[in-house]
Design an enzyme around this catalytic site. Structure first.
Site, PDB file in Angstrom:
ATOM      1  N   HIS A   1      -2.249  -1.882 -10.099  1.00 32.20           N
ATOM      2  CA  HIS A   1      -3.189  -1.300  -9.141  1.00 32.20           C
ATOM      3  C   HIS A   1      -4.456  -2.124  -9.141  1.00 32.20           C
ATOM      4  O   HIS A   1      -4.865  -2.626 -10.189  1.00 32.20           O
ATOM      5  CB  HIS A   1      -3.503   0.151  -9.523  1.00 32.20           C
ATOM      6  CG  HIS A   1      -4.048   0.946  -8.394  1.00 32.20           C
ATOM      7  ND1 HIS A   1      -5.360   0.896  -8.025  1.00 32.20           N
ATOM      8  CD2 HIS A   1      -3.427   1.782  -7.525  1.00 32.20           C
ATOM      9  CE1 HIS A   1      -5.536   1.681  -6.978  1.00 32.20           C
ATOM     10  NE2 HIS A   1      -4.378   2.225  -6.648  1.00 32.20           N
TER      11      HIS A   1
ATOM     12  N   ASP B   1       2.952   5.615  -6.887  1.00 26.32           N
ATOM     13  CA  ASP B   1       4.192   5.450  -6.135  1.00 26.32           C
ATOM     14  C   ASP B   1       5.435   5.316  -6.997  1.00 26.32           C
ATOM     15  O   ASP B   1       6.549   5.324  -6.490  1.00 26.32           O
ATOM     16  CB  ASP B   1       4.096   4.206  -5.233  1.00 26.32           C
ATOM     17  CG  ASP B   1       3.156   4.454  -4.079  1.00 26.32           C
ATOM     18  OD1 ASP B   1       3.219   5.563  -3.530  1.00 26.32           O
ATOM     19  OD2 ASP B   1       2.366   3.561  -3.761  1.00 26.32           O
TER      20      ASP B   1
ATOM     21  N   HIS C   1       0.871  -1.179   0.000  1.00 22.69           N
ATOM     22  CA  HIS C   1       0.000   0.000   0.000  1.00 22.69           C
ATOM     23  C   HIS C   1       0.906   1.228   0.000  1.00 22.69           C
ATOM     24  O   HIS C   1       1.641   1.461  -0.947  1.00 22.69           O
ATOM     25  CB  HIS C   1      -0.934  -0.098   1.215  1.00 22.69           C
ATOM     26  CG  HIS C   1      -2.052   0.883   1.237  1.00 22.69           C
ATOM     27  ND1 HIS C   1      -2.337   1.731   0.212  1.00 22.69           N
ATOM     28  CD2 HIS C   1      -2.977   1.160   2.200  1.00 22.69           C
ATOM     29  CE1 HIS C   1      -3.378   2.479   0.521  1.00 22.69           C
ATOM     30  NE2 HIS C   1      -3.786   2.158   1.743  1.00 22.69           N
TER      31      HIS C   1
HETATM   32  N1  CMC Z   1       4.795  -6.689 -10.834  1.00 21.59           N
HETATM   33  C1  CMC Z   1       4.666  -7.875 -11.459  1.00 21.59           C
HETATM   34  N2  CMC Z   1       3.509  -8.547 -11.581  1.00 21.59           N
HETATM   35  C2  CMC Z   1       2.431  -7.978 -11.026  1.00 21.59           C
HETATM   36  C3  CMC Z   1       2.487  -6.754 -10.357  1.00 21.59           C
HETATM   37  C4  CMC Z   1       3.728  -6.102 -10.280  1.00 21.59           C
HETATM   38  N3  CMC Z   1       3.842  -4.923  -9.668  1.00 21.59           N
HETATM   39  N4  CMC Z   1       1.254  -6.436  -9.905  1.00 21.59           N
HETATM   40  C5  CMC Z   1       0.465  -7.434 -10.275  1.00 21.59           C
HETATM   41  N5  CMC Z   1       1.154  -8.369 -10.952  1.00 21.59           N
HETATM   42  C6  CMC Z   1       0.643  -9.588 -11.582  1.00 21.59           C
HETATM   43  C7  CMC Z   1       0.375 -10.662 -10.548  1.00 21.59           C
HETATM   44  O1  CMC Z   1       1.486 -11.482 -10.344  1.00 21.59           O
HETATM   45  C8  CMC Z   1      -0.784 -11.373 -11.176  1.00 21.59           C
HETATM   46  O2  CMC Z   1      -0.291 -12.183 -12.196  1.00 21.59           O
HETATM   47  P1  CMC Z   1      -0.938 -13.647 -12.467  1.00 21.59           P
HETATM   48  O3  CMC Z   1      -2.325 -13.371 -12.943  1.00 21.59           O
HETATM   49  O4  CMC Z   1      -0.052 -14.276 -13.475  1.00 21.59           O
HETATM   50  O5  CMC Z   1      -0.920 -14.367 -11.142  1.00 21.59           O
HETATM   51  C9  CMC Z   1      -1.593 -10.266 -11.841  1.00 21.59           C
HETATM   52  O6  CMC Z   1      -0.628  -9.255 -12.149  1.00 21.59           O
HETATM   53  C10 CMC Z   1      -2.691  -9.691 -10.973  1.00 21.59           C
HETATM   54  O7  CMC Z   1      -2.107  -9.295  -9.735  1.00 21.59           O
HETATM   55  P2  CMC Z   1      -2.857  -9.276  -8.359  1.00 21.59           P
HETATM   56  O8  CMC Z   1      -1.853  -9.391  -7.255  1.00 21.59           O
HETATM   57  O9  CMC Z   1      -3.975 -10.275  -8.393  1.00 21.59           O
HETATM   58  O10 CMC Z   1      -3.482  -7.827  -8.389  1.00 21.59           O
HETATM   59  P3  CMC Z   1      -4.048  -7.063  -7.145  1.00 21.59           P
HETATM   60  O11 CMC Z   1      -5.106  -6.171  -7.656  1.00 21.59           O
HETATM   61  O12 CMC Z   1      -4.416  -8.001  -6.055  1.00 21.59           O
HETATM   62  O13 CMC Z   1      -2.784  -6.237  -6.635  1.00 21.59           O
HETATM   63  C11 CMC Z   1      -1.258  -4.497  -6.221  1.00 21.59           C
HETATM   64  C12 CMC Z   1      -2.648  -4.859  -6.774  1.00 21.59           C
HETATM   65  C13 CMC Z   1      -1.131  -2.969  -6.208  1.00 21.59           C
HETATM   66  C14 CMC Z   1      -1.152  -5.011  -4.766  1.00 21.59           C
HETATM   67  C15 CMC Z   1      -0.191  -5.152  -7.117  1.00 21.59           C
HETATM   68  O14 CMC Z   1      -0.293  -4.677  -8.435  1.00 21.59           O
HETATM   69  C16 CMC Z   1       1.233  -4.946  -6.585  1.00 21.59           C
HETATM   70  O15 CMC Z   1       1.679  -5.705  -5.726  1.00 21.59           O
HETATM   71  N6  CMC Z   1       1.935  -3.878  -7.075  1.00 21.59           N
HETATM   72  C17 CMC Z   1       3.253  -3.564  -6.558  1.00 21.59           C
HETATM   73  C18 CMC Z   1       3.101  -2.788  -5.268  1.00 21.59           C
HETATM   74  C19 CMC Z   1       2.644  -1.378  -5.501  1.00 21.59           C
HETATM   75  O16 CMC Z   1       3.168  -0.677  -6.378  1.00 21.59           O
HETATM   76  N7  CMC Z   1       1.676  -0.924  -4.675  1.00 21.59           N
HETATM   77  C20 CMC Z   1       1.175   0.438  -4.728  1.00 21.59           C
HETATM   78  C21 CMC Z   1      -0.269   0.497  -5.101  1.00 21.59           C
HETATM   79  S1  CMC Z   1      -0.762   2.143  -5.501  1.00 21.59           S
HETATM   80  C22 CMC Z   1      -0.749   2.982  -4.016  1.00 21.59           C
HETATM   81  C23 CMC Z   1      -1.895   2.681  -3.172  1.00 21.59           C
HETATM   82  O17 CMC Z   1      -3.030   2.951  -3.575  1.00 21.59           O
HETATM   83  O18 CMC Z   1      -1.655   2.173  -2.065  1.00 21.59           O
END
Ligand code: CMC
Length: 439
Positions: free
Chosen positions: A316, A372, A277
């Protein structure tokens, strides 16, 4: 199920569901593009069977509230506060005006604005015992941990804050929290540096005073470069609210117990602390530093695609397009670098973005830079260590959390948060004493 389409709000719309266990049809009203969990609970396999529920870890497709504060269209990359596009607010408004907008629902007129700014400015000081309390932390305490604990401690200084049914009382705590967050954040920063805490200068604006509390040494008055003050205001505006994200949900969830707002805010700060987050920009900086140079970027991207780690600052839950805040931040970064000089990690970030935006892995998953990705570079250029980045997020997000908390408290639909579970453990075991268990 005969109709899976849940369209937008309109009287008389419904969803017909057939329970194939019993052959019975149910008609569930569609309101605001949703069906009510309580209507789904009317579906049972028999009179005594368990009510049908939704399994939705992480609330992927579950609305927890009705809200009139922030609108996001993740596919189009749109963000609005109370109906105003983020681009206009970032260009024309200032943080305290945006805070007023979020909390009160509309932009203030001149008189309302003057009163609001006066109130916030008047309450920037904290009780001296808060200072003593903060000084008790270890020399290397993480500033987010200090902020978290200090905001929680504020509830003991304002015990009347537990009376959340009184509108005037709620307003006073909202003013106090927005006013004191920069003071606590700045002191957490000074603590790690072994420098004396700097008291607020109430002749300065919100962001200018914050910078003065962070960086003032022996000078009579610390006057930051106007361009840096404006860049910080813009960053504060961009971070002020983001509807039902993890920390806001934490504030609402804890707030639903009707605890005082300081305690509810503490839950939000704790949630924001996490690397998925608010901690992501800190993680971005560490990642960029670890990559080290542009020629290492392809190898790093291969590692991400192989699932070894995530590309921090990308992806995101809601935005499946370029995060509109990331675009504005890119511009703010240029303004800051014009004053401070370019952060050498910028080149690595730009290369990462370029490769990722063209790579099938990221394109297919609709992973774009989020807020971020570039904010950490700006913060570093402003001389903040990575540990401070999340504090810089928490300070402006306070107005959003409080607006959401206020909406929750006034919402007669809301109940104490209590999700269901699917129990997977054993049942009806017979207790055996420790001696009999052997070993
Ligand atoms: N790098 C590589 N792969 C990713 C990433 C990433 N940053 N984010 C998502 N994926 C992949 C993930 O591995 C999955 O692939 P697969 O379908 O093959 O398993 C797919 O994309 C969907 O990911 P998810 O984890 O199901 O998506 P989510 O909506 O649960 O997660 C997130 C959203 C923000 C937690 C995630 O994108 C992430 O971990 N990003 C990196 C951390 C980050 O930058 N966070 C800041 C968010 S913005 C600020 C805020 O609002 O807090």
């Amino acid at each position: 199920m005969t109709d899976q389409t849940a369209t937008s709000s309109s009287d008389g719309q419904s969803l017909t569901v057939r329970d194939n266990r019993t052959g019975q049809d149910y008609e569930l009203p569609i309101v605001d593009g949703t069906i009510r969990g309580s209507d789904l609970a009317k579906i049972k396999a028999g009179d005594d069977g368990p009510a049908l529920a939704v399994f939705d870890p992480g609330f992927i497709n579950t609305a927890s509230c009705r809200s009139a504060i922030t609108y996001i269209d993740g596919d189009q990359g749109v963000l609005e506060y109370r109906g105003y596009p983020i681009e206009q607010l970032a260009e024309k408004s200032n943080y305290l005006e945006v805070a007023y907008l979020l909390v009160h629902g509309e932009l203030p007129n001149k008189e309302q604005s003057d009163t609001w700014v006066h109130e916030i400015t008047y309450h920037t000081f904290v009780h001296e015992n808060v200072k003593t309390f903060m000084q008790g932390f270890r020399y290397d305490a993480h500033p987010m941990g200090m902020l978290l604990a200090s905001v929680g401690a504020l509830s003991t200084f304002y015990p009347e804050s537990s009376n959340i049914t009184d509108a005037g009382n709620r307003h006073m705590q909202i003013v106090r929290l927005i006013a004191k967050m920069p003071t606590l954040g700045a002191w957490a920063f000074r603590h790690a540096q072994g420098k004396p805490y700097v008291y607020p200068d109430n002749d300065l604006g919100y962001a200018a005073n914050f910078l003065a509390m962070l960086f003032r040494m022996s000078e009579q008055r610390f006057e930051a470069d106007e361009r840096l003050i404006r860049a910080l205001e813009v960053l504060f505006i961009l971070h002020a609210d983001h509807e039902q994200n993890c920390s806001t949900n934490a504030v609402r969830s804890v707030g639903s117990s009707q605890v005082d707002p300081y305690s509810a805010m503490t839950a939000g700060i704790a949630a924001l602390y996490g690397p998925l987050h608010g901690g992501a920009n800190e993680a971005v900086l560490r990642m960029l530093r670890r990559i080290g140079s542009i020629d290492k970027v392809p190898e790093f991207i291969e590692g991400v695609k192989a699932g070894k780690e995530r590309l921090m600052g990308f992806g995101h839950r809601v935005y499946k397009n370029y995060d509109p805040r990331a675009k504005i931040i890119k511009q703010a970064a240029e303004d800051v670098f014009a004053v401070t000089g370019v952060n050498p990690l910028l080149k690595i970030a730009v290369e990462l973005e370029k490769i990722a935006l063209e790579d099938e892995y990221f394109v297919k998953r609709r992973l774009y830079p989020n807020v971020d990705f570039y904010s950490g570079l700006i913060y570093e250029a402003l001389s903040f260590p990575p540990e401070m980045f999340t504090v810089l997020f928490a300070i402006p997000r306070t107005s959003g959390w409080l607006a959401q908390w206020l909406e929750l408290v006034d919402d007669s639909d809301q109940k104490i948060a209590r999700p269901k579970q699917i129990y997977t453990g054993p049942r009806k075991l017979d207790y055996v004493s420790c001696q009999e268990r052997g070993g």
